[in-house]
Design a protein around this motif. Structure first.
Motif, PDB file in Angstrom:
ATOM      1  N   PRO A  94      49.331  42.301  37.811  1.00 14.94           N
ATOM      2  CA  PRO A  94      49.225  43.616  38.459  1.00 14.94           C
ATOM      3  C   PRO A  94      50.414  43.868  39.382  1.00 14.94           C
ATOM      4  CG  PRO A  94      47.688  42.053  39.442  1.00 14.94           C
ATOM      5  CD  PRO A  94      48.258  41.386  38.233  1.00 14.94           C
ATOM      6  N   TYR A  95      50.823  45.126  39.439  1.00 16.06           N
ATOM      7  CA  TYR A  95      51.970  45.498  40.258  1.00 16.06           C
ATOM      8  C   TYR A  95      51.490  45.977  41.620  1.00 16.06           C
ATOM      9  CZ  TYR A  95      55.963  48.116  42.035  1.00 16.06           C
ATOM     10  OH  TYR A  95      56.974  48.586  42.827  1.00 16.06           O
ATOM     11  N   GLY A  96      52.044  45.411  42.670  1.00 13.86           N
ATOM     12  CA  GLY A  96      51.676  45.806  44.021  1.00 13.86           C
ATOM     13  C   GLY A  96      52.880  45.890  44.925  1.00 13.86           C
ATOM     14  N   LEU A  97      52.678  46.460  46.092  1.00 16.93           N
ATOM     15  CA  LEU A  97      53.734  46.579  47.093  1.00 16.93           C
ATOM     16  C   LEU A  97      53.473  45.579  48.212  1.00 16.93           C
ATOM     17  CD1 LEU A  97      54.075  50.470  47.367  1.00 16.93           C
ATOM     18  CD2 LEU A  97      55.563  48.886  46.127  1.00 16.93           C
ATOM     19  N   ASP A 112      49.763  42.056  49.930  1.00 16.98           N
ATOM     20  CA  ASP A 112      50.154  42.877  48.792  1.00 16.98           C
ATOM     21  C   ASP A 112      49.101  43.957  48.569  1.00 16.98           C
ATOM     22  OD1 ASP A 112      52.114  40.972  48.669  1.00 16.98           O
ATOM     23  OD2 ASP A 112      52.013  40.716  46.507  1.00 16.98           O
ATOM     24  N   LEU A 113      49.572  45.181  48.338  1.00 16.53           N
ATOM     25  CA  LEU A 113      48.696  46.328  48.189  1.00 16.53           C
ATOM     26  C   LEU A 113      48.746  46.826  46.748  1.00 16.53           C
ATOM     27  CD1 LEU A 113      46.836  48.296  49.720  1.00 16.53           C
ATOM     28  CD2 LEU A 113      48.860  49.712  50.153  1.00 16.53           C
ATOM     29  N   PHE A 114      47.580  46.944  46.112  1.00 15.86           N
ATOM     30  CA  PHE A 114      47.462  47.362  44.714  1.00 15.86           C
ATOM     31  C   PHE A 114      46.598  48.619  44.642  1.00 15.86           C
ATOM     32  CE2 PHE A 114      47.891  42.789  45.010  1.00 15.86           C
ATOM     33  CZ  PHE A 114      48.856  42.471  44.056  1.00 15.86           C
ATOM     34  N   GLU A 115      47.137  49.677  44.070  1.00 14.72           N
ATOM     35  CA  GLU A 115      46.409  50.931  43.964  1.00 14.72           C
ATOM     36  C   GLU A 115      45.478  50.899  42.748  1.00 14.72           C
ATOM     37  OE1 GLU A 115      46.221  53.334  46.056  1.00 14.72           O
ATOM     38  OE2 GLU A 115      47.746  52.568  47.450  1.00 14.72           O
ATOM     39  N   PRO A 116      44.378  51.663  42.793  1.00 18.57           N
ATOM     40  CA  PRO A 116      43.443  51.676  41.653  1.00 18.57           C
ATOM     41  C   PRO A 116      44.083  52.311  40.426  1.00 18.57           C
ATOM     42  CG  PRO A 116      42.852  53.342  43.282  1.00 18.57           C
ATOM     43  CD  PRO A 116      43.910  52.503  43.911  1.00 18.57           C
ATOM     44  N   GLN A 117      43.631  51.857  39.261  1.00 25.88           N
ATOM     45  CA  GLN A 117      44.148  52.371  37.998  1.00 25.88           C
ATOM     46  C   GLN A 117      43.151  53.280  37.291  1.00 25.88           C
ATOM     47  OE1 GLN A 117      45.287  48.932  35.709  1.00 25.88           O
ATOM     48  NE2 GLN A 117      47.068  48.486  36.992  1.00 25.88           N
ATOM     49  N   ALA A 118      42.023  53.507  37.916  1.00 27.35           N
ATOM     50  CA  ALA A 118      41.004  54.392  37.343  1.00 27.35           C
ATOM     51  C   ALA A 118      40.187  54.977  38.495  1.00 27.35           C
ATOM     52  CB  ALA A 118      40.108  53.630  36.376  1.00 27.35           C
ATOM     53  N   ASN A 136      46.688  29.643  49.410  1.00 27.58           N
ATOM     54  CA  ASN A 136      46.857  30.562  48.277  1.00 27.58           C
ATOM     55  C   ASN A 136      47.386  31.917  48.737  1.00 27.58           C
ATOM     56  OD1 ASN A 136      44.088  29.459  46.147  1.00 27.58           O
ATOM     57  ND2 ASN A 136      46.008  28.492  46.674  1.00 27.58           N
ATOM     58  N   HIS A 137      47.718  32.747  47.751  1.00 24.58           N
ATOM     59  CA  HIS A 137      48.307  34.057  48.024  1.00 24.58           C
ATOM     60  C   HIS A 137      48.070  34.967  46.822  1.00 24.58           C
ATOM     61  CE1 HIS A 137      51.419  32.290  45.495  1.00 24.58           C
ATOM     62  NE2 HIS A 137      51.533  31.300  46.373  1.00 24.58           N
ATOM     63  N   SER A 138      48.666  36.153  46.859  1.00 29.10           N
ATOM     64  CA  SER A 138      48.399  37.169  45.843  1.00 29.10           C
ATOM     65  C   SER A 138      48.972  36.824  44.481  1.00 29.10           C
ATOM     66  CB  SER A 138      48.974  38.512  46.297  1.00 29.10           C
ATOM     67  OG  SER A 138      50.388  38.427  46.438  1.00 29.10           O
ATOM     68  N   GLU A 139      49.856  35.834  44.397  1.00 29.81           N
ATOM     69  CA  GLU A 139      50.489  35.505  43.125  1.00 29.81           C
ATOM     70  C   GLU A 139      49.734  34.437  42.340  1.00 29.81           C
ATOM     71  OE1 GLU A 139      54.548  34.536  43.952  1.00 29.81           O
ATOM     72  OE2 GLU A 139      54.946  36.424  44.995  1.00 29.81           O
ATOM     73  N   VAL A 147      42.166  40.952  40.883  1.00 27.14           N
ATOM     74  CA  VAL A 147      42.750  42.237  41.271  1.00 27.14           C
ATOM     75  C   VAL A 147      42.863  43.167  40.065  1.00 27.14           C
ATOM     76  CG1 VAL A 147      44.882  43.344  42.060  1.00 27.14           C
ATOM     77  CG2 VAL A 147      43.974  41.377  43.291  1.00 27.14           C
ATOM     78  N   ASP A 148      43.303  42.628  38.939  1.00 27.81           N
ATOM     79  CA  ASP A 148      43.442  43.448  37.730  1.00 27.81           C
ATOM     80  C   ASP A 148      42.099  44.053  37.327  1.00 27.81           C
ATOM     81  OD1 ASP A 148      45.087  44.189  35.214  1.00 27.81           O
ATOM     82  OD2 ASP A 148      43.387  43.111  34.351  1.00 27.81           O
ATOM     83  N   TYR A 149      41.041  43.262  37.388  1.00 25.02           N
ATOM     84  CA  TYR A 149      39.711  43.765  37.024  1.00 25.02           C
ATOM     85  C   TYR A 149      39.243  44.815  38.025  1.00 25.02           C
ATOM     86  CZ  TYR A 149      34.789  43.690  35.660  1.00 25.02           C
ATOM     87  OH  TYR A 149      33.530  44.046  35.244  1.00 25.02           O
ATOM     88  N   ALA A 150      39.503  44.565  39.319  1.00 27.82           N
ATOM     89  CA  ALA A 150      39.078  45.520  40.351  1.00 27.82           C
ATOM     90  C   ALA A 150      39.835  46.836  40.224  1.00 27.82           C
ATOM     91  CB  ALA A 150      39.295  44.912  41.732  1.00 27.82           C
ATOM     92  N   GLN A 151      41.142  46.767  39.970  1.00 29.05           N
ATOM     93  CA  GLN A 151      41.937  47.987  39.798  1.00 29.05           C
ATOM     94  C   GLN A 151      41.402  48.853  38.662  1.00 29.05           C
ATOM     95  OE1 GLN A 151      45.939  45.997  39.531  1.00 29.05           O
ATOM     96  NE2 GLN A 151      46.570  47.781  40.724  1.00 29.05           N
ATOM     97  N   LYS A 152      41.080  48.203  37.546  1.00 31.19           N
ATOM     98  CA  LYS A 152      40.615  48.944  36.379  1.00 31.19           C
ATOM     99  C   LYS A 152      39.234  49.545  36.592  1.00 31.19           C
ATOM    100  CE  LYS A 152      43.391  46.280  33.105  1.00 31.19           C
ATOM    101  NZ  LYS A 152      43.414  45.268  32.009  1.00 31.19           N
ATOM    102  N   ASN A 153      38.537  49.111  37.646  1.00 34.53           N
ATOM    103  CA  ASN A 153      37.230  49.682  37.967  1.00 34.53           C
ATOM    104  C   ASN A 153      37.290  50.599  39.187  1.00 34.53           C
ATOM    105  OD1 ASN A 153      34.762  48.434  36.293  1.00 34.53           O
ATOM    106  ND2 ASN A 153      36.389  46.909  36.443  1.00 34.53           N
ATOM    107  N   GLY A 154      38.504  51.011  39.558  1.00 34.18           N
ATOM    108  CA  GLY A 154      38.650  52.052  40.571  1.00 34.18           C
ATOM    109  C   GLY A 154      38.775  51.586  42.001  1.00 34.18           C
ATOM    110  N   TYR A 155      39.055  50.300  42.217  1.00 35.79           N
ATOM    111  CA  TYR A 155      39.195  49.785  43.572  1.00 35.79           C
ATOM    112  C   TYR A 155      40.662  49.625  43.945  1.00 35.79           C
ATOM    113  CZ  TYR A 155      34.233  48.511  43.416  1.00 35.79           C
ATOM    114  OH  TYR A 155      32.870  48.547  43.321  1.00 35.79           O
ATOM    115  N   ARG A 156      41.001  50.017  45.151  1.00 32.97           N
ATOM    116  CA  ARG A 156      42.275  49.619  45.745  1.00 32.97           C
ATOM    117  C   ARG A 156      42.101  48.196  46.273  1.00 32.97           C
ATOM    118  NH1 ARG A 156      42.241  53.021  49.277  1.00 32.97           N
ATOM    119  NH2 ARG A 156      43.478  54.658  48.257  1.00 32.97           N
TER     120      ARG A 156
END
Length: 272
Positions: A94-97, A112-118, A136-139, A147-156
């Motif tokens: 997942p791509y984040g800032l 790292d901040l990841f915007e929702p994809q849905a 651990n960390h975001s990588e 994170v990828d699963y959460a993004q695809k379900n509308g979560y930031r």
């Protein structure tokens, strides 16, 4: 005499040794793979309340029997090793800032901040604030997958990078992450609240991160504002009792203690 030479007893002894060796190997495999362990639904411990009944009704998976993969699925050791080294097939990226926050003591916190994809299923703005496990960390692969699963379900998603864990981020103060310090996590949450004033929060912590998020939510009532729920995954409840457990040889616990200690040493030495 010749008959005795033609039919020696030694091969029979070797056959017995081979049979015993095969039996020993099979026994070790059965024990290591935990094949005799029966499957069962999880044990749920909760207080009978309207919220608990709602969760049980909404998540029927909680009461279903877990059926692990055949052969290796019952061994926690093999599951840990396979996922730790291989991860999921085609692990998502997942791509984040990356955000940088300067702490009062001069430390540089990053997340790292990841915007929702849905769009979220209820149409609202919901942000998961996530604290990974020890060192651990975001990588890390399990964080990326989550994170990828959460993004695809509308979560930031906002994922804390534990202080000192990222190899390419230098320490700017003489300290790194600890078992119960909530400063960096609190700074990340405050940033999310200020940047997204309408968002609701789901607090998530893995392992050591579970300790940090539970401690953070309980430190003050202000930390609970706009928090829908707090989820602690695989949390260790007592560091002192866990230390005693990890010094035991049973179930290879001391081996894990060595691995975690070696990882911590590498992080500390990388910042010396």
């Amino acid at each position: 005499m010749s008959a005795m030479l033609e039919t020696p007893e030694l091969p029979a002894v070797f056959d017995g040794v081979k049979l015993a060796a095969v039996a020993a190997v099979l026994y070790v495999i059965v024990r290591c793979l935990n094949l005799k362990s029966p499957t069962a639904p999880p044990e749920l411990i909760y207080q009978d309340s309207a919220l608990a009944r709602f969760l049980l009704k909404s998540c029927p998976l909680l009461t279903k029997e877990y059926i692990p993969p055949l052969i290796w699925g019952k061994s926690g050791h093999i599951q840990t090793a396979l996922y730790g080294k291989m991860g999921r097939v085609r692990s998502p990226h997942p791509y984040g800032l990356r955000k940088y926050l300067t702490m009062p003591d001069g430390a540089t916190a990053t997340f790292d901040l990841f915007e929702p994809q849905a769009e979220h299923c209820i149409g609202e703005d919901v942000t998961m604030v996530i604290c990974p496990g020890i060192a651990n960390h975001s990588e890390k692969q399990y964080i990326r997958t989550f994170v990828d699963y959460a993004q695809k379900n509308g979560y930031r998603c906002a994922v804390l990078n534990h202080l000192g864990a990222l190899p390419n981020i230098e320490l700017t103060s003489p300290r790194m992450f600890t078992y119960g310090c909530t400063w960096e996590f609190g700074a990340m949450v405050n940033y999310i609240k200020k940047t997204y004033p309408q968002t609701q929060l789901v607090v998530v912590g893995f392992s050591l991160g579970g300790n940090i998020v539970c401690k953070y939510v309980g430190e003050s009532q202000a930390n609970q504002e706009r928090v829908l729920c707090c989820v602690s995954v695989c949390q260790g409840y007592s560091a002192l009792r866990a230390q005693e457990t990890f010094m035991q040889w049973d179930q290879c616990r001391r081996f894990y203690n060595f691995l975690m200690a070696d990882n911590m040493k590498k992080i500390i030495l990388s910042h010396r």
